[in-house]
Design an enzyme around this catalytic site. Structure first.
Site, PDB file in Angstrom:
ATOM      1  N   TYR A  73       0.787  -1.288  -0.018  1.00 54.65           N
ATOM      2  CA  TYR A  73      -0.066  -0.099  -0.074  1.00 54.65           C
ATOM      3  C   TYR A  73       0.944   1.366  -0.010  1.00 54.65           C
ATOM      4  CZ  TYR A  73      -3.756  -3.062   1.508  1.00 54.65           C
ATOM      5  OH  TYR A  73      -4.614  -4.228   1.405  1.00 54.65           O
ATOM      6  N   PHE A  84      -1.774  -7.326   1.619  1.00 57.18           N
ATOM      7  CA  PHE A  84      -3.081  -7.020   2.182  1.00 57.18           C
ATOM      8  C   PHE A  84      -3.605  -6.490   3.452  1.00 57.18           C
ATOM      9  CE2 PHE A  84      -3.744 -10.053  -1.693  1.00 57.18           C
ATOM     10  CZ  PHE A  84      -4.262  -9.105  -2.507  1.00 57.18           C
TER      11      PHE A  84
END
Length: 257
Positions: A73, A84
């Site tokens: 991210y 994730f």
């Protein structure tokens, strides 16, 4: 300043990678990453000491399931070094909470495991779920910014060696990027390969193998199928949510309330 080196990778995974560390690809990755770190380490996600957290938390001897992500991210405060996963203190109803993780939670609920209490997936990693991104760093605010630094050669070598050396693994390949690694995996002896669309955004519905069916009425069933496979091969199932205990009794996987 943080110095990127082979010593950052756990010994068991270094052994699996063999002579990779003598290659020009490894030298190039080291050079490129050290250059990025020297420019502004504070703008690299995750923190450099967490680049290999997935390998640290999931030793080679314990691995049961592999879930492939793309790159970390790139929004502030999210990347942890696990594909994730995000910190547990980010509310599930906040705008920070990634759509991919929200849809993973929907799939788990549809399969009867219940709702994720938060987005922190450390418990998965500790049970033998390798949450592996195919690039292990990214520049803050710039998705895909480190994919050409040399991570591909390292991760491809790792995936191929893992597939070759570890039978009975479950591979979850979500989306085209993860599925591009299929040639490295499909020769794996007696493994379960599960494929679907990526769980992020609207793309979750838009293939002939959707992660969720339109309207989130049903899931691809990957979490249930993984546990069934593990139990069939005399391994303990993954507790995907909280203290959920799996069983060969299919009723435990039903959608009954």
């Amino acid at each position: 300043m943080y110095s990127f080196s082979a010593a950052d990778i756990p010994e068991d995974w270094r052994a699996l990678l063999g002579d990779y560390f003598e290659s020009s690809e490894w030298q190039q990755l080291q050079t490129n990453l050290r250059a990025e770190l020297s420019k502004d380490a504070a703008k690299i996600c995750p923190d450099p000491q967490n680049f290999f957290k997935a390998l640290t938390l999931t030793p080679l001897t314990k691995i049961k399931v592999v879930i492939l992500g793309q790159d970390p991210y790139h929004s502030p405060g999210l990347a942890q070094g696990l594909a994730f996963s995000i910190p547990s203190d980010i509310p599930t109803n906040s705008r920070q909470f990634p759509s991919s993780l929200r849809n993973i939670g929907k799939a788990l609920a549809l399969e009867g495991f219940g709702a994720l209490p938060n987005g922190d997936l450390h418990a998965w990693a500790e049970q033998g779920v390798l949450l592996l991104n195919t690039a292990l760093s990214v520049k803050l605010g710039e998705a895909g910014s480190h994919v050409n630094l040399g991570w591909k050669a390292l991760i491809d070598r790792l995936i191929a060696a893992l597939a070759r050396e570890k039978p009975h693994l479950v591979w979850m390949l979500w989306g085209g990027h993860a599925q591009s690694k299929l040639p490295l995996i499909e020769a794996a002896p007696n493994s379960l390969i599960l494929q679907s669309s990526h769980p992020s955004g609207l793309g979750v519905y838009k293939t002939d193998r959707p992660f969720l069916e339109s309207g989130a009425k049903a899931s691809c069933g990957h979490f249930m199928k993984a546990n069934e496979w593990l139990m069939a091969h005399q391994q303990s199932p993954i507790q995907w949510v909280g203290n959920h205990t799996s069983s060969t009794d299919k009723d435990l996987f039903s959608l009954s309330s």
